[in-house]
Design a protein around this motif. Structure first.
Motif, PDB file in Angstrom:
ATOM      1  N   GLU A  94      65.884  29.302 -19.902  1.00 22.58           N
ATOM      2  CA  GLU A  94      64.958  29.997 -19.012  1.00 22.58           C
ATOM      3  C   GLU A  94      64.358  31.155 -19.803  1.00 22.58           C
ATOM      4  N   LYS A  95      63.043  31.210 -19.900  1.00 18.77           N
ATOM      5  CA  LYS A  95      62.391  32.220 -20.734  1.00 18.77           C
ATOM      6  C   LYS A  95      62.414  33.602 -20.094  1.00 18.77           C
ATOM      7  N   SER A  96      62.206  33.673 -18.790  1.00 16.19           N
ATOM      8  CA  SER A  96      62.102  34.967 -18.111  1.00 16.19           C
ATOM      9  C   SER A  96      62.547  34.819 -16.665  1.00 16.19           C
ATOM     10  N   VAL A  97      63.288  35.813 -16.175  1.00 21.59           N
ATOM     11  CA  VAL A  97      63.681  35.784 -14.764  1.00 21.59           C
ATOM     12  C   VAL A  97      62.487  36.077 -13.864  1.00 21.59           C
ATOM     13  N   TYR A  98      61.437  36.644 -14.428  1.00 23.01           N
ATOM     14  CA  TYR A  98      60.269  37.003 -13.622  1.00 23.01           C
ATOM     15  C   TYR A  98      59.358  35.804 -13.376  1.00 23.01           C
ATOM     16  N   THR A  99      59.298  34.891 -14.334  1.00 23.81           N
ATOM     17  CA  THR A  99      58.432  33.720 -14.188  1.00 23.81           C
ATOM     18  C   THR A  99      59.210  32.438 -13.911  1.00 23.81           C
ATOM     19  N   ARG A 100      60.515  32.441 -14.236  1.00 20.04           N
ATOM     20  CA  ARG A 100      61.380  31.258 -14.111  1.00 20.04           C
ATOM     21  C   ARG A 100      60.876  30.087 -14.954  1.00 20.04           C
TER      22      ARG A 100
END
Length: 387
Positions: free
Chosen positions: A182-188
């Motif tokens: 998962e690259k970012s928790v903000y974009t999923r």
């Protein structure tokens, strides 16, 4: 005379048939031929839980397609390599495939699938790496339902969850680790991480145990983590220091290797190899330098400025401390990764006339979103000599 001749013919015919049956029964499984290969190990590092709050998120249960064939509607119908039932990786990736494992669900590629695996390269056993034709390849990772139904038998609606669709170049003879993250928790958003390994190209001593460390967590993971009683000391900050303690029999700390500084680690998903740190294969001066003896290794990971012995006393450090341990003599840690049943990070096996004999390893530790993983590589060793 004619009857004798017929009897001989019948006997020879039966003998030939028997030989054919035996040959068929003993025939090895045919693996596809891979010319000019690269060596690849793939892990699914997606670990988020599907809850009512994110019920529409794709399942972290994957099918990997290499060079997929699509129909007119863009639906995958075949691939040069189809690796199905890919569940989240386990905490310990051993140096070799588990030949006795017949589980359908796979924790890594090549796992136990019928994939040709790597040889000995510069003294390192690459049987835990699948052989893939070198060159440019399209990789597709698709979220699929958790079932035992093969991917291509699923209804079209269940084969549309494409998480990653990208092209990468694999160079001939090179060794790669691929993680699905998962690259970012903000974009999923899900991404592919491909690291070209160098352990076969650098001078590593066979009397030292090597380890390098990565924090491959999502952007924002530590900043948005919700601390509760079920996740004590499983989250760490983006920048941490690592200390280690080595243990001998009866959990005796080895002099000179107690809370020793090893390295620092900073969260990053840049696919570059991090430096290796090391400790001696035989740190105990009383060891016979053949077998390391029952032992263990403990690693404390602490925020900068935190004393190395303070973290162990913390019930919940709020991201300032975690730990992992291997081997039977190490004390309990936040993450207990197992390793060799006698010597943890050191491999001890029957080799030559010695049973057991201990060998150094090369290890990679990866922390990803509240989980700790270790991949262990072993050097080639002599087979047993039975007296």
């Amino acid at each position: 005379m004619k009857q004798e001749y017929k009897n001989k013919i019948h006997f020879l015919g039966g003998l030939i048939a028997l030989v054919c049956i035996l040959a068929a029964g003993c025939r090895k499984t045919d693996f596809p031929d891979v010319s000019s290969p690269a060596y690849l190990r793939v892990f699914n590092c997606l670990t988020y839980n599907v809850t009512i709050d994110n019920k529409d998120a794709p399942q972290p249960f994957l099918t990997m397609l290499i060079d997929p064939v699509l129909d007119a509607s863009g639906m995958p119908v075949n691939a040069d390599v189809t690796f199905d039932f890919m569940t989240t990786r386990g905490p310990l990736a051993r140096p070799y495939p588990d030949a006795g494992n017949t589980a359908l669900w796979q924790k890594e590629f090549p796992g136990t699938a019928k994939i040709p695996v790597g040889p000995i390269v510069n003294g390192y056993d690459l049987s835990g790496y699948g052989m893939v034709k070198s060159g440019s390849h399209r990789f597709m990772f698709i979220s699929r339902p958790r079932s035992n139904d093969p991917f291509y038998s699923l209804p079209a609606s269940a084969r549309k969850g494409i998480l990653v669709d990208t092209t990468v170049n694999l160079e001939q003879g090179e060794i790669y680790t691929m993680n699905i993250l998962e690259k970012s928790v903000y974009t999923r958003k899900t991404g592919l991480y491909l690291r070209k390994e160098i352990f076969t190209k650098i001078p590593l001593s066979d009397s030292l145990v090597y380890t390098n460390f990565y924090n491959l967590s999502s952007e924002g993971y530590a900043q948005t983590f919700v601390f509760d009683d079920n996740s004590k000391n499983t989250c760490i900050r983006d920048t941490m220091n690592i200390f280690y303690t080595l243990y001998a029999k009866d959990r005796q700390k080895i002099k000179g290797y107690t809370n020793a500084f090893m390295t620092g680690v900073t969260r990053s998903q840049e696919p570059v190899v991090h430096p290796y740190s090391n400790f001696p294969l035989f740190p105990d001066s009383t060891a016979n330098h053949i077998y390391a003896g029952t032992s263990g290794q403990m690693f404390n990971i602490l925020s900068p400025g935190t004393p190395p012995d303070q973290g162990e006393q913390s019930d919940d450090s709020k991201g300032n401390y975690t730990s992992f341990a291997l081997g039977p003599e190490a004390p309990a840690a936040v993450f207990n990764l197992g390793g060799d049943v006698r010597t943890g990070m050191v491999i001890s096996v029957y080799s030559g006339v010695y049973n057991p004999r201990s060998f150094a390893t090369v290890n990679t530790v990866e922390y990803v979103n509240g989980n700790m993983y270790i991949t262990t590589l072993q050097r080639r060793y002599d087979p047993p000599v039975y007296k």
